[in-house]
Design a protein around this motif. Structure first.
Motif, PDB file in Angstrom:
ATOM      1  N   ALA A 125      39.773  46.241  33.490  1.00 41.34           N
ATOM      2  CA  ALA A 125      39.141  45.505  32.734  1.00 41.34           C
ATOM      3  C   ALA A 125      37.552  46.090  32.839  1.00 41.34           C
ATOM      4  CB  ALA A 125      38.783  44.108  33.047  1.00 41.34           C
ATOM      5  N   ALA A 126      36.687  45.908  31.679  1.00 41.37           N
ATOM      6  CA  ALA A 126      35.372  46.757  31.706  1.00 41.37           C
ATOM      7  C   ALA A 126      34.678  45.834  33.030  1.00 41.37           C
ATOM      8  CB  ALA A 126      34.633  46.027  30.579  1.00 41.37           C
ATOM      9  N   ALA A 127      33.671  47.026  33.493  1.00 38.36           N
ATOM     10  CA  ALA A 127      32.969  46.609  34.716  1.00 38.36           C
ATOM     11  C   ALA A 127      32.079  45.330  34.448  1.00 38.36           C
ATOM     12  CB  ALA A 127      32.130  47.750  35.437  1.00 38.36           C
TER      13      ALA A 127
ATOM     14  N   LEU B 266      29.635  43.728  42.122  1.00 35.71           N
ATOM     15  CA  LEU B 266      30.313  45.144  42.532  1.00 35.71           C
ATOM     16  C   LEU B 266      31.660  44.969  43.205  1.00 35.71           C
ATOM     17  CD1 LEU B 266      29.948  48.125  42.460  1.00 35.71           C
ATOM     18  CD2 LEU B 266      28.653  47.909  44.268  1.00 35.71           C
ATOM     19  N   LEU B 267      31.604  44.033  44.049  1.00 39.33           N
ATOM     20  CA  LEU B 267      32.636  43.607  44.790  1.00 39.33           C
ATOM     21  C   LEU B 267      33.975  43.379  44.064  1.00 39.33           C
ATOM     22  CD1 LEU B 267      33.476  43.454  47.943  1.00 39.33           C
ATOM     23  CD2 LEU B 267      32.828  41.156  47.964  1.00 39.33           C
TER      24      LEU B 267
ATOM     25  N   ALA C 201      37.411  45.054  43.873  1.00 43.54           N
ATOM     26  CA  ALA C 201      38.825  44.435  44.312  1.00 43.54           C
ATOM     27  C   ALA C 201      39.674  44.599  43.135  1.00 43.54           C
ATOM     28  CB  ALA C 201      38.458  43.010  44.485  1.00 43.54           C
ATOM     29  N   ALA C 202      39.149  44.644  42.024  1.00 47.04           N
ATOM     30  CA  ALA C 202      40.052  44.980  40.662  1.00 47.04           C
ATOM     31  C   ALA C 202      40.478  46.175  40.613  1.00 47.04           C
ATOM     32  CB  ALA C 202      39.204  44.710  39.447  1.00 47.04           C
ATOM     33  N   MET C 203      39.788  47.259  40.874  1.00 39.94           N
ATOM     34  CA  MET C 203      40.222  48.483  40.938  1.00 39.94           C
ATOM     35  C   MET C 203      41.376  48.795  42.086  1.00 39.94           C
ATOM     36  SD  MET C 203      38.936  50.552  38.559  1.00 39.94           S
ATOM     37  CE  MET C 203      39.129  52.203  39.276  1.00 39.94           C
ATOM     38  N   ARG C 204      40.974  48.138  43.387  1.00 43.23           N
ATOM     39  CA  ARG C 204      42.255  48.180  44.379  1.00 43.23           C
ATOM     40  C   ARG C 204      43.492  47.827  43.775  1.00 43.23           C
ATOM     41  NH1 ARG C 204      43.547  44.787  48.716  1.00 43.23           N
ATOM     42  NH2 ARG C 204      44.274  46.132  50.642  1.00 43.23           N
ATOM     43  N   THR C 205      43.600  46.547  43.125  1.00 44.21           N
ATOM     44  CA  THR C 205      44.609  46.040  42.727  1.00 44.21           C
ATOM     45  C   THR C 205      45.371  46.940  41.719  1.00 44.21           C
ATOM     46  OG1 THR C 205      43.555  43.736  43.066  1.00 44.21           O
ATOM     47  CG2 THR C 205      45.656  43.943  41.760  1.00 44.21           C
ATOM     48  N   LYS C 206      44.593  47.612  40.899  1.00 43.39           N
ATOM     49  CA  LYS C 206      45.231  48.378  39.903  1.00 43.39           C
ATOM     50  C   LYS C 206      45.692  49.950  40.581  1.00 43.39           C
ATOM     51  CE  LYS C 206      44.716  46.173  35.959  1.00 43.39           C
ATOM     52  NZ  LYS C 206      45.757  45.731  35.325  1.00 43.39           N
ATOM     53  N   VAL C 207      44.944  50.247  41.252  1.00 38.23           N
ATOM     54  CA  VAL C 207      45.413  51.538  42.206  1.00 38.23           C
ATOM     55  C   VAL C 207      46.840  51.200  42.977  1.00 38.23           C
ATOM     56  CG1 VAL C 207      45.170  53.063  44.010  1.00 38.23           C
ATOM     57  CG2 VAL C 207      43.355  52.720  42.233  1.00 38.23           C
ATOM     58  N   ASN C 208      46.877  50.032  43.771  1.00 35.22           N
ATOM     59  CA  ASN C 208      48.024  49.366  44.237  1.00 35.22           C
ATOM     60  C   ASN C 208      49.260  49.365  43.310  1.00 35.22           C
ATOM     61  OD1 ASN C 208      46.900  49.742  47.064  1.00 35.22           O
ATOM     62  ND2 ASN C 208      46.302  47.718  47.065  1.00 35.22           N
ATOM     63  N   ALA C 209      48.711  48.888  42.197  1.00 38.24           N
ATOM     64  CA  ALA C 209      49.951  48.527  41.337  1.00 38.24           C
ATOM     65  C   ALA C 209      50.511  50.018  40.833  1.00 38.24           C
ATOM     66  CB  ALA C 209      49.448  47.787  39.934  1.00 38.24           C
TER      67      ALA C 209
END
Length: 70
Positions: A24-26, A44-45, A49-57
């Motif tokens: 999603a948009a920042a 920012l946190l 966290a959203a980016m971490r979830t997507k990378v893990n997916a």
């Protein structure tokens, strides 16, 4: 380029990983002053966290498709 090992190539050729939706948009924006506020830090946190979830997916999808070792 498709995998060319005759013993395993046919099983892997054309195989795709599961789709993962875009991030999603920042929600964070540039800090208004020299020191970020709690709200700016929390935004920012949440983005990290959203980016971490997507990378893990994405990594899980690549592993389940056999494109990456477990």
């Amino acid at each position: 380029m498709p995998y060319l090992n005759p013993g395993a190539g046919a099983a892997r050729e054309g195989r795709q990983a599961a789709a993962v939706t875009n991030v999603a948009a920042a929600t964070a924006s540039a800090a208004a002053g020299a020191t970020p506020t709690k709200a700016e830090y929390d935004a920012l946190l949440a983005d990290v966290a959203a980016m971490r979830t997507k990378v893990n997916a994405l990594l899980a999808a690549l592993r389940s498709a056999g494109l990456m070792a477990s």
